[in-house]
Design a protein around this motif. Structure first.
Motif, PDB file in Angstrom:
ATOM      1  N   LYS A 449      42.855  30.313  60.599  1.00 12.66           N
ATOM      2  CA  LYS A 449      42.184  30.930  59.456  1.00 12.66           C
ATOM      3  C   LYS A 449      43.184  31.698  58.589  1.00 12.66           C
ATOM      4  CE  LYS A 449      38.236  33.256  59.946  1.00 12.66           C
ATOM      5  NZ  LYS A 449      37.277  34.387  60.195  1.00 12.66           N
ATOM      6  N   ALA A 450      44.082  32.457  59.211  1.00 11.19           N
ATOM      7  CA  ALA A 450      45.060  33.240  58.452  1.00 11.19           C
ATOM      8  C   ALA A 450      46.007  32.330  57.676  1.00 11.19           C
ATOM      9  CB  ALA A 450      45.846  34.155  59.388  1.00 11.19           C
ATOM     10  N   GLU A 451      46.423  31.232  58.312  1.00 11.04           N
ATOM     11  CA  GLU A 451      47.319  30.306  57.625  1.00 11.04           C
ATOM     12  C   GLU A 451      46.608  29.616  56.458  1.00 11.04           C
ATOM     13  OE1 GLU A 451      50.369  28.886  61.176  1.00 11.04           O
ATOM     14  OE2 GLU A 451      48.345  28.027  61.090  1.00 11.04           O
ATOM     15  N   MET A 452      45.357  29.233  56.662  1.00 14.30           N
ATOM     16  CA  MET A 452      44.606  28.596  55.582  1.00 14.30           C
ATOM     17  C   MET A 452      44.350  29.588  54.446  1.00 14.30           C
ATOM     18  SD  MET A 452      43.221  26.069  54.094  1.00 14.30           S
ATOM     19  CE  MET A 452      43.188  24.736  55.293  1.00 14.30           C
ATOM     20  N   ARG A 453      44.077  30.851  54.800  1.00 16.27           N
ATOM     21  CA  ARG A 453      43.891  31.864  53.762  1.00 16.27           C
ATOM     22  C   ARG A 453      45.125  31.949  52.875  1.00 16.27           C
ATOM     23  NH1 ARG A 453      43.496  36.457  56.813  1.00 16.27           N
ATOM     24  NH2 ARG A 453      41.281  36.050  57.133  1.00 16.27           N
ATOM     25  N   ALA A 454      46.303  31.974  53.499  1.00 20.27           N
ATOM     26  CA  ALA A 454      47.549  32.037  52.725  1.00 20.27           C
ATOM     27  C   ALA A 454      47.735  30.780  51.889  1.00 20.27           C
ATOM     28  CB  ALA A 454      48.738  32.242  53.661  1.00 20.27           C
ATOM     29  N   ALA A 455      47.379  29.618  52.450  1.00 18.50           N
ATOM     30  CA  ALA A 455      47.524  28.362  51.714  1.00 18.50           C
ATOM     31  C   ALA A 455      46.595  28.333  50.498  1.00 18.50           C
ATOM     32  CB  ALA A 455      47.225  27.181  52.645  1.00 18.50           C
ATOM     33  N   ILE A 456      45.379  28.853  50.647  1.00 20.79           N
ATOM     34  CA  ILE A 456      44.428  28.871  49.530  1.00 20.79           C
ATOM     35  C   ILE A 456      44.919  29.809  48.438  1.00 20.79           C
ATOM     36  CG2 ILE A 456      42.095  29.565  48.852  1.00 20.79           C
ATOM     37  CD1 ILE A 456      41.207  28.576  51.678  1.00 20.79           C
ATOM     38  N   LEU A 457      45.401  30.979  48.821  1.00 20.64           N
ATOM     39  CA  LEU A 457      45.896  31.928  47.815  1.00 20.64           C
ATOM     40  C   LEU A 457      47.108  31.367  47.085  1.00 20.64           C
ATOM     41  CD1 LEU A 457      45.432  35.292  49.726  1.00 20.64           C
ATOM     42  CD2 LEU A 457      44.205  34.548  47.687  1.00 20.64           C
ATOM     43  N   LEU A 458      47.972  30.640  47.798  1.00 16.95           N
ATOM     44  CA  LEU A 458      49.106  29.985  47.138  1.00 16.95           C
ATOM     45  C   LEU A 458      48.605  28.920  46.166  1.00 16.95           C
ATOM     46  CD1 LEU A 458      52.091  29.324  46.686  1.00 16.95           C
ATOM     47  CD2 LEU A 458      51.963  27.822  48.698  1.00 16.95           C
ATOM     48  N   GLU A 459      47.619  28.135  46.596  1.00 15.50           N
ATOM     49  CA  GLU A 459      47.103  27.081  45.720  1.00 15.50           C
ATOM     50  C   GLU A 459      46.465  27.677  44.469  1.00 15.50           C
ATOM     51  OE1 GLU A 459      47.358  23.077  45.194  1.00 15.50           O
ATOM     52  OE2 GLU A 459      47.969  24.216  46.978  1.00 15.50           O
ATOM     53  N   ARG A 460      45.782  28.798  44.629  1.00 20.95           N
ATOM     54  CA  ARG A 460      45.234  29.486  43.469  1.00 20.95           C
ATOM     55  C   ARG A 460      46.359  29.924  42.532  1.00 20.95           C
ATOM     56  NH1 ARG A 460      39.806  31.247  44.107  1.00 20.95           N
ATOM     57  NH2 ARG A 460      40.154  32.756  42.437  1.00 20.95           N
ATOM     58  N   ARG A 461      47.430  30.421  43.108  1.00 25.34           N
ATOM     59  CA  ARG A 461      48.563  30.886  42.297  1.00 25.34           C
ATOM     60  C   ARG A 461      49.153  29.757  41.465  1.00 25.34           C
ATOM     61  NH1 ARG A 461      54.136  33.583  44.768  1.00 25.34           N
ATOM     62  NH2 ARG A 461      54.971  34.343  42.769  1.00 25.34           N
ATOM     63  N   LEU A 462      49.210  28.559  42.027  1.00 17.20           N
ATOM     64  CA  LEU A 462      49.821  27.417  41.337  1.00 17.20           C
ATOM     65  C   LEU A 462      48.833  26.746  40.386  1.00 17.20           C
ATOM     66  CD1 LEU A 462      51.587  25.814  44.438  1.00 17.20           C
ATOM     67  CD2 LEU A 462      52.534  27.488  42.844  1.00 17.20           C
ATOM     68  N   GLU A 463      47.651  26.424  40.891  1.00 16.10           N
ATOM     69  CA  GLU A 463      46.659  25.702  40.095  1.00 16.10           C
ATOM     70  C   GLU A 463      46.166  26.531  38.920  1.00 16.10           C
ATOM     71  OE1 GLU A 463      43.889  22.759  38.882  1.00 16.10           O
ATOM     72  OE2 GLU A 463      45.512  22.586  40.359  1.00 16.10           O
ATOM     73  N   LEU A 464      46.000  27.826  39.128  1.00 17.04           N
ATOM     74  CA  LEU A 464      45.411  28.696  38.113  1.00 17.04           C
ATOM     75  C   LEU A 464      46.443  29.575  37.424  1.00 17.04           C
ATOM     76  CD1 LEU A 464      42.265  29.798  40.187  1.00 17.04           C
ATOM     77  CD2 LEU A 464      42.464  27.856  38.619  1.00 17.04           C
ATOM     78  N   ALA A 465      47.710  29.214  37.502  1.00 13.02           N
ATOM     79  CA  ALA A 465      48.760  30.028  36.889  1.00 13.02           C
ATOM     80  C   ALA A 465      48.477  30.248  35.411  1.00 13.02           C
ATOM     81  CB  ALA A 465      50.125  29.342  37.062  1.00 13.02           C
ATOM     82  N   PHE A 466      48.660  31.473  34.960  1.00 15.23           N
ATOM     83  CA  PHE A 466      48.473  31.894  33.568  1.00 15.23           C
ATOM     84  C   PHE A 466      47.044  31.674  33.074  1.00 15.23           C
ATOM     85  CE2 PHE A 466      53.096  31.035  33.780  1.00 15.23           C
ATOM     86  CZ  PHE A 466      53.521  32.349  33.587  1.00 15.23           C
ATOM     87  N   GLU A 467      46.087  31.709  34.001  1.00 11.18           N
ATOM     88  CA  GLU A 467      44.681  31.644  33.622  1.00 11.18           C
ATOM     89  C   GLU A 467      43.971  32.966  33.897  1.00 11.18           C
ATOM     90  OE1 GLU A 467      42.544  28.077  34.802  1.00 11.18           O
ATOM     91  OE2 GLU A 467      44.442  26.985  35.004  1.00 11.18           O
ATOM     92  N   GLY A 468      44.745  34.045  34.074  1.00  8.25           N
ATOM     93  CA  GLY A 468      44.155  35.355  34.274  1.00  8.25           C
ATOM     94  C   GLY A 468      43.555  35.569  35.642  1.00  8.25           C
ATOM     95  N   LYS A 469      43.891  34.720  36.602  1.00 11.85           N
ATOM     96  CA  LYS A 469      43.276  34.818  37.923  1.00 11.85           C
ATOM     97  C   LYS A 469      44.194  35.477  38.957  1.00 11.85           C
ATOM     98  CE  LYS A 469      39.713  32.447  36.381  1.00 11.85           C
ATOM     99  NZ  LYS A 469      40.120  32.248  34.980  1.00 11.85           N
ATOM    100  N   ARG A 470      45.504  35.457  38.736  1.00 18.39           N
ATOM    101  CA  ARG A 470      46.421  35.986  39.741  1.00 18.39           C
ATOM    102  C   ARG A 470      46.224  37.483  39.944  1.00 18.39           C
ATOM    103  NH1 ARG A 470      49.081  35.228  44.473  1.00 18.39           N
ATOM    104  NH2 ARG A 470      51.079  36.307  44.517  1.00 18.39           N
ATOM    105  N   ASP A 471      46.101  38.252  38.852  1.00 15.89           N
ATOM    106  CA  ASP A 471      45.897  39.687  39.034  1.00 15.89           C
ATOM    107  C   ASP A 471      44.540  39.960  39.670  1.00 15.89           C
ATOM    108  OD1 ASP A 471      44.483  39.116  36.493  1.00 15.89           O
ATOM    109  OD2 ASP A 471      44.237  41.286  36.402  1.00 15.89           O
ATOM    110  N   GLN A 472      43.530  39.126  39.367  1.00 18.18           N
ATOM    111  CA  GLN A 472      42.229  39.282  40.015  1.00 18.18           C
ATOM    112  C   GLN A 472      42.348  39.060  41.515  1.00 18.18           C
ATOM    113  OE1 GLN A 472      39.244  36.794  38.203  1.00 18.18           O
ATOM    114  NE2 GLN A 472      39.750  37.453  36.132  1.00 18.18           N
ATOM    115  N   ASP A 473      43.109  38.051  41.914  1.00 17.48           N
ATOM    116  CA  ASP A 473      43.270  37.775  43.337  1.00 17.48           C
ATOM    117  C   ASP A 473      44.011  38.902  44.044  1.00 17.48           C
ATOM    118  OD1 ASP A 473      41.952  35.386  43.056  1.00 17.48           O
ATOM    119  OD2 ASP A 473      43.761  34.145  43.048  1.00 17.48           O
ATOM    120  N   LEU A 474      45.050  39.434  43.405  1.00 22.93           N
ATOM    121  CA  LEU A 474      45.792  40.543  44.003  1.00 22.93           C
ATOM    122  C   LEU A 474      44.924  41.790  44.120  1.00 22.93           C
ATOM    123  CD1 LEU A 474      49.230  40.101  42.180  1.00 22.93           C
ATOM    124  CD2 LEU A 474      48.713  39.536  44.567  1.00 22.93           C
ATOM    125  N   ARG A 475      44.045  42.000  43.130  1.00 25.24           N
ATOM    126  CA  ARG A 475      43.159  43.164  43.171  1.00 25.24           C
ATOM    127  C   ARG A 475      42.078  42.997  44.228  1.00 25.24           C
ATOM    128  NH1 ARG A 475      42.027  47.104  39.791  1.00 25.24           N
ATOM    129  NH2 ARG A 475      39.782  46.707  39.616  1.00 25.24           N
TER     130      ARG A 475
END
Length: 575
Positions: A449-475
């Motif tokens: 679960k922890a590894e998949m969580r990290a993989a999903i957050l990385l995929e969000r970082r790449l797929e949604l780059a510059f779409e205003g989602k990275r700061d939301q995810d960090l928050r």
């Protein structure tokens, strides 16, 4: 091409002594035929469907999100975000208080049920208004936690000194509005009305809200029942959207340039056009020599550049990935080339076939990129500089890829790791990452679960780059301290080391076709990491997960409590 905000005439609507500027924005041809549009009594607004629609359209205009240029800088995507990232916010720094629009929504919800319209038209207006109210309240809650819930249009006779509702009460109201909206809204609209709220948009936003509410920002103790609720909501959104034909667009690079119902990936959209309502995002991202009046936005950090895997899906640091540091742009995840523009990269801005983007010191005719990179994502290359400043490219606030990632994350947190694999594989397949012999597109098999969580957050970082989602995810996942605090973001200082450092001589030699950067890049250039935060380390403070209510609102309403952690505040945003 039909656009959401397209009609030019303004209708001045007089309601309870207040002059409201109402744009005839959607389906408004009949409105423009009305005589004496300069002064329309409020009583007429709620007896004429066109005027009621125009009233709603004005709320859309005010409430719907714009391109997220500012929020892209409050993360590790690029430079910027100074006062927030450096721990320099004050109680007055974050001001978002859209209660004027909430009042307009409440007025519509009060008046439309008694209007002489068909039930279908009433439901349409009410469903859209509920969606917009939920959106506005979610923006408030994500910033401040609980805020006053006001569901009727207040008058001067009402007690205006309201108190803050609990965060949990606000979330309950947001979800109720979205459920009620979903029951009233259609699955789709006609092409002319594309961009209005749909059933799928309401369900997708509900999934996003509950994902945030389950995350550590609101749920530091990680009550698993919230994750189950988020999973149920996001699965329902996925099922409904899939049923009605929403899907990933086949082309990641060009999905931003397909508009209206032809874009199966777009779920929640703010539409732009010129003339009409244009946006300047294109201009702000392009280099100044191919722009006008704007530049410097969304310049990728070296950290983001290095985060993209190879085309085989493996991280650049993994053994056997095939990464070539002498030509770091080769054989990467195809989203790298869509997102990142590097030194020597072909970039046919203004329709200039064969144009090369140089980012080395002295290589740009006017100014230059601070990070050593530009972003190509969402930027329409055919625009001339004037067009870039008056862009009609629509903003997609929610798209199918995000819904899939929301679903994957919630599923993983309730123990369904396989959904994570299913969603990430579909997204990586569309991106063009090789499937590999195991069909996992470079994903590690058998992840925890922890590894998949990290993989999903990385995929969000790449797929949604510059779409205003990275700061939301960090928050929402309270990751600023562990990911960014104490660090400085970096870019590249790129220097020409041949031809005596003279750019003109290099360009002349390059034009002969004898220079192959794929094999000889570092024979011509040196690259040295440079600090994008030269004077400050990142210091995102814990109290920033819920901002202070600005003093102007506290002074107007003495019953508002300040948020805990700010100037002796007593309001607990976690309740």
């Amino acid at each position: 091409m039909n656009r959401f905000f397209s009609c030019k005439n303004l209708i001045q609507v007089f309601i309870t002594g207040l002059v409201l500027s109402v744009s005839g924005l959607l389906g408004c041809k009949k409105v423009l035929d009305k005589p004496d549009l300069g002064a329309i009594p409020g009583s007429e607004v709620w007896t004429d469907l066109n005027l009621s629609t125009a009233f709603l359209n004005n709320i859309y205009f005010n409430a719907m999100p714009n391109w997220p240029d500012a929020t892209n800088h409050v993360s590790d995507e690029g430079a910027g975000g100074g006062s927030t990232l450096y721990g320099q916010l004050t109680v007055n720094s974050i001001t978002y208080w859209p209660y004027a629009d909430v009042r307009s929504i409440n007025l519509l919800l009060q008046q439309v049920p008694g209007a002489p319209f068909t039930e279908s038209d009433k439901n349409s207006l009410i469903g859209q208004a509920l969606f917009l109210r939920a959106w506005l309240y979610f923006q408030l809650v994500s910033r401040y936690g609980g805020v006053p819930i006001i569901l009727t249009p207040q008058s001067l006779e009402d007690n205006l000194n309201v108190t803050r509702n609990k965060t949990s009460e606000c979330i309950t109201q947001i979800i109720k509005d979205l459920d009620d909206a979903a029951a009233l809204l259609p699955a789709s609209w006609s092409t002319d009305n594309a961009g209005r709220a749909t059933r799928g948009a309401a369900l997708a936003l509900k999934g996003r809200v509950l994902l945030h509410y389950a995350s550590e920002q609101f749920n530091p103790a990680q009550d698993q029942s919230r994750w189950q609720t988020a999973y149920n909501a996001n699965k329902a959104a996925m099922d409904s959207l899939t049923k009605y034909g929403n899907a990933l667009m086949p082309d990641f690079r060009n999905l931003w340039f397909v508009e209206g119902n032809a874009n199966t990936e777009a779920i929640m959209v703010t539409r732009f056009s010129y003339p009409g309502r244009a946006q300047t995002h294109d201009a702000s991202v392009r280099p100044l020599e191919e722009s006008q009046n704007f530049t410097g936005g969304d310049q990728p950090s070296l950290e983001l550049v290095n985060a993209f895997p190879m085309k085989n899906g493996l991280p650049v640091t993994a053994q056997g990935s095939g990464y070539n540091p002498q030509a770091y742009w080769l054989n990467r995840d195809p989203r790298f080339a869509t997102t990142i523009v590097h030194n020597g990269d072909p970039w046919a801005l203004s329709g200039k076939t064969g144009r090369i983007q140089w980012t080395f010191s002295g290589g740009e005719a006017i100014s230059g990129t601070f990070s050593g990179f530009y972003t190509r994502k969402t930027i329409f290359e055919g625009y001339k500089p004037f067009d870039a400043e008056h862009s009609g490219t629509d903003w997609i606030e929610i798209r199918m890829a995000e819904v899939m990632l929301n679903y994957a994350e919630a599923a993983n947190e309730v123990g369904n790791v396989q959904v994570g694999y299913d969603m990430l594989n579909a997204i990586r397949k569309r991106a063009g990452i090789d499937a590999g012999t195991d069909g996992n597109h470079g994903l590690k098999p058998g992840m925890t679960k922890a590894e998949m969580r990290a993989a999903i957050l990385l995929e969000r970082r790449l797929e949604l780059a510059f779409e205003g989602k990275r700061d939301q995810d960090l928050r929402r996942r309270r990751l600023y301290a562990s990911v960014l605090n104490g660090k400085k973001r970096t870019g590249l200082d790129i220097r020409l080391i041949k031809f005596g450092g003279k750019a003109a001589d290099f360009f002349a030699a390059y034009a002969t076709g004898t220079i192959n950067l794929a094999t000889d890049y570092f024979s011509y250039f040196s690259e040295t990491p440079k600090m994008l935060d030269p004077n400050n380390e990142i210091n995102y403070k814990d109290e920033y997960y819920f901002y202070a209510i600005p003093l102007e609102h506290l002074q107007k309403n003495p019953n508002l409590q300040q948020t805990k952690g700010w100037d002796g505040g007593t309001f607990d945003p976690l309740l």
